[in-house]
Write a protein that holds these residues in place. Structure first.
Motif, PDB file in Angstrom:
ATOM      1  N   ASP A   7       0.840  -1.202   0.000  1.00 46.47           N
ATOM      2  CA  ASP A   7       0.000   0.000   0.000  1.00 46.47           C
ATOM      3  C   ASP A   7       0.873   1.249   0.000  1.00 46.47           C
ATOM      4  O   ASP A   7       1.939   1.285   0.640  1.00 46.47           O
ATOM      5  CB  ASP A   7      -0.916   0.027   1.218  1.00 46.47           C
ATOM      6  N   LEU A   8       0.423   2.260  -0.723  1.00 44.95           N
ATOM      7  CA  LEU A   8       1.161   3.528  -0.759  1.00 44.95           C
ATOM      8  C   LEU A   8       0.990   4.273   0.557  1.00 44.95           C
ATOM      9  O   LEU A   8      -0.110   4.302   1.135  1.00 44.95           O
ATOM     10  CB  LEU A   8       0.670   4.393  -1.916  1.00 44.95           C
ATOM     11  N   VAL A   9       2.068   4.859   1.025  1.00 41.67           N
ATOM     12  CA  VAL A   9       2.067   5.593   2.293  1.00 41.67           C
ATOM     13  C   VAL A   9       0.986   6.678   2.289  1.00 41.67           C
ATOM     14  O   VAL A   9       0.233   6.811   3.254  1.00 41.67           O
ATOM     15  CB  VAL A   9       3.465   6.193   2.568  1.00 41.67           C
ATOM     16  N   HIS A  10       0.903   7.433   1.220  1.00 45.48           N
ATOM     17  CA  HIS A  10      -0.094   8.502   1.122  1.00 45.48           C
ATOM     18  C   HIS A  10      -1.506   7.950   1.274  1.00 45.48           C
ATOM     19  O   HIS A  10      -2.337   8.519   1.995  1.00 45.48           O
ATOM     20  CB  HIS A  10       0.045   9.224  -0.215  1.00 45.48           C
ATOM     21  N   ASP A  11      -1.789   6.841   0.621  1.00 39.84           N
ATOM     22  CA  ASP A  11      -3.119   6.243   0.699  1.00 39.84           C
ATOM     23  C   ASP A  11      -3.444   5.775   2.114  1.00 39.84           C
ATOM     24  O   ASP A  11      -4.564   5.950   2.586  1.00 39.84           O
ATOM     25  CB  ASP A  11      -3.243   5.074  -0.274  1.00 39.84           C
ATOM     26  N   VAL A  12      -2.465   5.197   2.788  1.00 35.90           N
ATOM     27  CA  VAL A  12      -2.670   4.726   4.162  1.00 35.90           C
ATOM     28  C   VAL A  12      -3.032   5.902   5.066  1.00 35.90           C
ATOM     29  O   VAL A  12      -4.025   5.864   5.796  1.00 35.90           O
ATOM     30  CB  VAL A  12      -1.417   3.992   4.695  1.00 35.90           C
ATOM     31  N   THR A  19      -3.448   6.573  11.448  1.00 34.96           N
ATOM     32  CA  THR A  19      -2.138   5.953  11.224  1.00 34.96           C
ATOM     33  C   THR A  19      -1.009   6.980  11.210  1.00 34.96           C
ATOM     34  O   THR A  19       0.149   6.609  11.374  1.00 34.96           O
ATOM     35  CB  THR A  19      -2.108   5.157   9.901  1.00 34.96           C
ATOM     36  N   ILE A  20      -1.346   8.235  11.039  1.00 32.42           N
ATOM     37  CA  ILE A  20      -0.313   9.279  11.040  1.00 32.42           C
ATOM     38  C   ILE A  20       0.480   9.226  12.343  1.00 32.42           C
ATOM     39  O   ILE A  20       1.704   9.366  12.345  1.00 32.42           O
ATOM     40  CB  ILE A  20      -0.941  10.667  10.815  1.00 32.42           C
ATOM     41  N   ARG A  21      -0.201   8.991  13.453  1.00 30.71           N
ATOM     42  CA  ARG A  21       0.471   8.893  14.750  1.00 30.71           C
ATOM     43  C   ARG A  21       1.489   7.757  14.744  1.00 30.71           C
ATOM     44  O   ARG A  21       2.577   7.874  15.321  1.00 30.71           O
ATOM     45  CB  ARG A  21      -0.575   8.686  15.854  1.00 30.71           C
ATOM     46  N   VAL A  22       1.186   6.650  14.079  1.00 32.28           N
ATOM     47  CA  VAL A  22       2.119   5.517  14.012  1.00 32.28           C
ATOM     48  C   VAL A  22       3.379   5.923  13.255  1.00 32.28           C
ATOM     49  O   VAL A  22       4.497   5.635  13.701  1.00 32.28           O
ATOM     50  CB  VAL A  22       1.451   4.284  13.361  1.00 32.28           C
ATOM     51  N   VAL A  31       5.042  11.955   6.938  1.00 34.76           N
ATOM     52  CA  VAL A  31       3.931  12.906   7.021  1.00 34.76           C
ATOM     53  C   VAL A  31       4.355  14.200   6.331  1.00 34.76           C
ATOM     54  O   VAL A  31       5.327  14.840   6.711  1.00 34.76           O
ATOM     55  CB  VAL A  31       3.532  13.170   8.488  1.00 34.76           C
ATOM     56  N   GLY A  32       3.649  14.541   5.266  1.00 38.61           N
ATOM     57  CA  GLY A  32       3.975  15.737   4.503  1.00 38.61           C
ATOM     58  C   GLY A  32       5.056  15.553   3.459  1.00 38.61           C
ATOM     59  O   GLY A  32       5.397  16.494   2.739  1.00 38.61           O
ATOM     60  N   CYS A  33       5.585  14.366   3.341  1.00 39.91           N
ATOM     61  CA  CYS A  33       6.651  14.106   2.369  1.00 39.91           C
ATOM     62  C   CYS A  33       6.069  14.012   0.961  1.00 39.91           C
ATOM     63  O   CYS A  33       5.080  13.313   0.739  1.00 39.91           O
ATOM     64  CB  CYS A  33       7.368  12.804   2.719  1.00 39.91           C
ATOM     65  N   PRO A  34       6.678  14.694  -0.011  1.00 43.36           N
ATOM     66  CA  PRO A  34       6.155  14.644  -1.380  1.00 43.36           C
ATOM     67  C   PRO A  34       6.328  13.273  -2.044  1.00 43.36           C
ATOM     68  O   PRO A  34       5.701  12.990  -3.052  1.00 43.36           O
ATOM     69  CB  PRO A  34       6.964  15.712  -2.121  1.00 43.36           C
ATOM     70  N   ILE A  35       7.149  12.405  -1.478  1.00 44.45           N
ATOM     71  CA  ILE A  35       7.359  11.072  -2.058  1.00 44.45           C
ATOM     72  C   ILE A  35       6.363  10.061  -1.506  1.00 44.45           C
ATOM     73  O   ILE A  35       6.275   8.944  -2.012  1.00 44.45           O
ATOM     74  CB  ILE A  35       8.810  10.638  -1.804  1.00 44.45           C
ATOM     75  N   ARG A  60      -1.918  -1.780  11.564  1.00 43.50           N
ATOM     76  CA  ARG A  60      -3.153  -2.584  11.579  1.00 43.50           C
ATOM     77  C   ARG A  60      -3.887  -2.486  12.901  1.00 43.50           C
ATOM     78  O   ARG A  60      -5.124  -2.498  12.931  1.00 43.50           O
ATOM     79  CB  ARG A  60      -2.825  -4.031  11.242  1.00 43.50           C
ATOM     80  N   GLU A  61      -3.148  -2.387  14.001  1.00 39.91           N
ATOM     81  CA  GLU A  61      -3.786  -2.250  15.309  1.00 39.91           C
ATOM     82  C   GLU A  61      -4.549  -0.938  15.422  1.00 39.91           C
ATOM     83  O   GLU A  61      -5.653  -0.898  15.954  1.00 39.91           O
ATOM     84  CB  GLU A  61      -2.751  -2.361  16.426  1.00 39.91           C
ATOM     85  N   VAL A  62      -3.967   0.131  14.908  1.00 36.91           N
ATOM     86  CA  VAL A  62      -4.634   1.432  14.953  1.00 36.91           C
ATOM     87  C   VAL A  62      -5.905   1.415  14.114  1.00 36.91           C
ATOM     88  O   VAL A  62      -6.932   1.934  14.532  1.00 36.91           O
ATOM     89  CB  VAL A  62      -3.674   2.550  14.475  1.00 36.91           C
ATOM     90  N   VAL A  63      -5.830   0.809  12.959  1.00 39.68           N
ATOM     91  CA  VAL A  63      -6.991   0.749  12.072  1.00 39.68           C
ATOM     92  C   VAL A  63      -8.100  -0.122  12.678  1.00 39.68           C
ATOM     93  O   VAL A  63      -9.288   0.195  12.547  1.00 39.68           O
ATOM     94  CB  VAL A  63      -6.575   0.222  10.678  1.00 39.68           C
ATOM     95  N   ALA A  64      -7.717  -1.183  13.369  1.00 35.53           N
ATOM     96  CA  ALA A  64      -8.697  -2.110  13.937  1.00 35.53           C
ATOM     97  C   ALA A  64      -9.342  -1.592  15.220  1.00 35.53           C
ATOM     98  O   ALA A  64     -10.419  -2.040  15.593  1.00 35.53           O
ATOM     99  CB  ALA A  64      -8.039  -3.455  14.206  1.00 35.53           C
TER     100      ALA A  64
END
Length: 66
Positions: A7-12, A19-22, A31-35, A60-64
C-alpha cells in the motif's frame, strides 16, 4: 481490507488518518513528504530502517481499534 506492505504511504495516511500517529511514533518523516504518494509501506520502512513487521502490526492495530 487490512493494510499491506504494497500500500502507498499517502493512501494509508489519507484513508486512515489515525495511522499518522504511528508514522510519527516510529520517527518516520513520511507525514507531509512529497514522495509519500510513490513509496509503499515497505519502501518507507526500508528508507527509515524500521522493522517492517512491527510497523505493519502497529498500523493494523490502529486501524482495527474502535
Amino acid at each position: 481490507m487490512p493494510i499491506g506492505f504494497d500500500d502507498l504511504v499517502h493512501d494509508v495516511m489519507n484513508d486512515w488518518p489515525a495511522t499518522i500517529r504511528v508514522f510519527l511514533d516510529f520517527r518516520m518523516g513520511c507525514v507531509g513528504c512529497p514522495i509519500a504518494c510513490f513509496h509503499t509501506v515497505d519502501d518507507a520502512c526500508g528508507e527509515h530502517h524500521v522493522d517492517r513487521d512491527a510497523f505493519l502490526k502497529a498500523l493494523r492495530e490502529v486501524v482495527a481499534s474502535p
